[in-house]
Design a protein around this motif. Structure first.
Motif, mmCIF file in Angstrom:
data_model
loop_
_atom_site.group_PDB
_atom_site.id
_atom_site.type_symbol
_atom_site.label_atom_id
_atom_site.label_comp_id
_atom_site.label_asym_id
_atom_site.label_seq_id
_atom_site.Cartn_x
_atom_site.Cartn_y
_atom_site.Cartn_z
ATOM 1 N N SER A 68 43.510 60.394 21.558
ATOM 2 C CA SER A 68 42.998 60.281 22.787
ATOM 3 C C SER A 68 41.549 60.107 22.847
ATOM 4 O O SER A 68 40.832 59.612 23.853
ATOM 5 C CB SER A 68 43.480 61.326 23.700
ATOM 6 O OG SER A 68 43.130 62.581 23.049
ATOM 7 N N ASP A 69 40.801 60.774 21.855
ATOM 8 C CA ASP A 69 39.358 60.622 21.924
ATOM 9 C C ASP A 69 38.996 60.605 20.378
ATOM 10 O O ASP A 69 39.617 60.769 19.468
ATOM 11 C CB ASP A 69 38.726 61.814 22.478
ATOM 12 C CG ASP A 69 38.916 63.041 21.784
ATOM 13 O OD1 ASP A 69 38.391 63.494 20.884
ATOM 14 O OD2 ASP A 69 40.212 63.556 21.978
ATOM 15 N N ALA A 70 37.816 60.001 20.293
ATOM 16 C CA ALA A 70 37.170 59.516 18.744
ATOM 17 C C ALA A 70 36.883 60.653 17.949
ATOM 18 O O ALA A 70 37.316 60.713 16.683
ATOM 19 C CB ALA A 70 35.793 58.940 19.104
ATOM 20 N N ASP A 71 36.871 61.969 18.307
ATOM 21 C CA ASP A 71 36.410 63.161 17.804
ATOM 22 C C ASP A 71 37.862 63.687 16.990
ATOM 23 O O ASP A 71 38.029 63.830 15.724
ATOM 24 C CB ASP A 71 36.103 64.219 18.600
ATOM 25 C CG ASP A 71 34.523 64.255 19.004
ATOM 26 O OD1 ASP A 71 33.837 63.336 18.453
ATOM 27 O OD2 ASP A 71 34.015 64.861 20.031
ATOM 28 N N THR A 72 39.118 63.541 17.770
ATOM 29 C CA THR A 72 40.169 63.697 16.956
ATOM 30 C C THR A 72 40.659 62.960 16.021
ATOM 31 O O THR A 72 40.988 63.366 15.195
ATOM 32 C CB THR A 72 41.337 63.891 18.103
ATOM 33 O OG1 THR A 72 40.821 64.442 19.428
ATOM 34 C CG2 THR A 72 42.498 64.670 17.881
ATOM 35 N N ALA A 73 40.386 61.657 16.267
ATOM 36 C CA ALA A 73 40.662 60.683 15.471
ATOM 37 C C ALA A 73 39.908 60.731 14.220
ATOM 38 O O ALA A 73 40.459 60.725 13.165
ATOM 39 C CB ALA A 73 40.455 59.174 16.069
ATOM 40 N N PHE B 166 35.556 56.148 14.016
ATOM 41 C CA PHE B 166 35.438 55.821 15.242
ATOM 42 C C PHE B 166 33.954 56.183 15.656
ATOM 43 O O PHE B 166 33.761 57.689 15.713
ATOM 44 C CB PHE B 166 36.449 56.328 16.313
ATOM 45 C CG PHE B 166 37.738 55.771 15.970
ATOM 46 C CD1 PHE B 166 38.256 54.600 16.485
ATOM 47 C CD2 PHE B 166 38.603 56.583 15.144
ATOM 48 C CE1 PHE B 166 39.288 54.245 16.242
ATOM 49 C CE2 PHE B 166 39.999 55.762 14.596
ATOM 50 C CZ PHE B 166 40.228 54.650 15.292
ATOM 51 N N PRO B 167 32.945 55.610 16.084
ATOM 52 C CA PRO B 167 31.667 55.945 16.229
ATOM 53 C C PRO B 167 31.890 57.035 17.351
ATOM 54 O O PRO B 167 32.299 56.866 18.523
ATOM 55 C CB PRO B 167 30.919 54.699 16.675
ATOM 56 C CG PRO B 167 31.712 53.733 16.010
ATOM 57 C CD PRO B 167 33.074 54.082 16.059
ATOM 58 N N ALA B 168 31.163 58.260 17.411
ATOM 59 C CA ALA B 168 31.207 59.529 18.383
ATOM 60 C C ALA B 168 29.701 59.940 18.179
ATOM 61 O O ALA B 168 28.684 59.132 17.776
ATOM 62 C CB ALA B 168 32.320 60.286 17.838
ATOM 63 N N ARG B 169 29.760 61.325 18.941
ATOM 64 C CA ARG B 169 28.248 62.010 18.895
ATOM 65 C C ARG B 169 27.982 62.076 17.612
ATOM 66 O O ARG B 169 26.784 61.953 17.468
ATOM 67 C CB ARG B 169 28.799 63.010 19.679
ATOM 68 C CG ARG B 169 28.302 63.129 21.365
ATOM 69 C CD ARG B 169 28.874 64.166 21.969
ATOM 70 N NE ARG B 169 30.280 64.194 21.685
ATOM 71 C CZ ARG B 169 31.146 65.125 21.800
ATOM 72 N NH1 ARG B 169 30.626 66.415 22.562
ATOM 73 N NH2 ARG B 169 32.585 65.424 21.669
#
Ligand SMILES: [Zn+2]
Ligand SMILES: [Zn+2]
Ligand SMILES: [Zn+2]
Length: 143
Positions: free
Chosen positions: A17-22, A129-132
């Motif tokens: 659902s989000d980049a952090d989890t991935a 996945f590019p994230a913060r």
């Protein structure tokens, strides 16, 4: 793509659902049915037609050859790659070379296509996945 009966490895596509989890799953792996599995990002890859071995379209949309199936292994124009029985014969339709097959991941044409794709979409070339967090933009795993 149809699976061969002897295929043991299966790929599971998981949508996060989000980049952090991935990203966390890519670093730590996931636990599926009590088995640790490693996770890798699905990178976009150039599309190669299984019918004519041309690029940027799929077999269902192939207009290049109606009656012809070009073999991805030996380059003959009378059978599908999966029906090939030309043992030891390789021919790449893209490069017009006998050094490798059309589906070879080291194929210079394939690699050039990957470069073109990455040039259009720079985030495609990194494993996360590019994230913060800035490390998600790097080529290597955090230490
Ligand atoms: Zn085609
Ligand atoms: Zn063949
Ligand atoms: Zn090639």
């Amino acid at each position: 793509m149809r699976r061969r009966p002897d295929q043991r490895l299966a790929h599971v596509i998981i949508t996060f659902s989000d980049a952090d989890t991935a990203n966390r799953a890519i670093v730590n792996g996931l636990s599926i049915c009590h088995k640790r599995v490693s996770v890798a990002k699905c990178r976009k890859e150039p599309i190669r037609c299984l019918k004519c071995q041309g690029w940027d379209h799929i077999a269902a949309e192939c207009v290049v050859t109606k009656e012809v199936n070009v073999c991805g292994t030996c380059g003959a124009r009378d059978h599908w790659t999966s029906k090939c029985n030309q043992q030891g014969v390789t021919h790449c339709t893209s490069c017009k070379s006998d050094d490798h097959t059309s589906w070879d991941r080291g194929c210079p044409t394939f690699l050039r296509k990957v470069d073109e794709l990455n040039a259009r979409d720079p985030a495609n070339d990194i494993p996360f996945f590019p994230a913060r967090e800035t490390w998600t933009w790097s080529q290597s795993y955090p230490s």
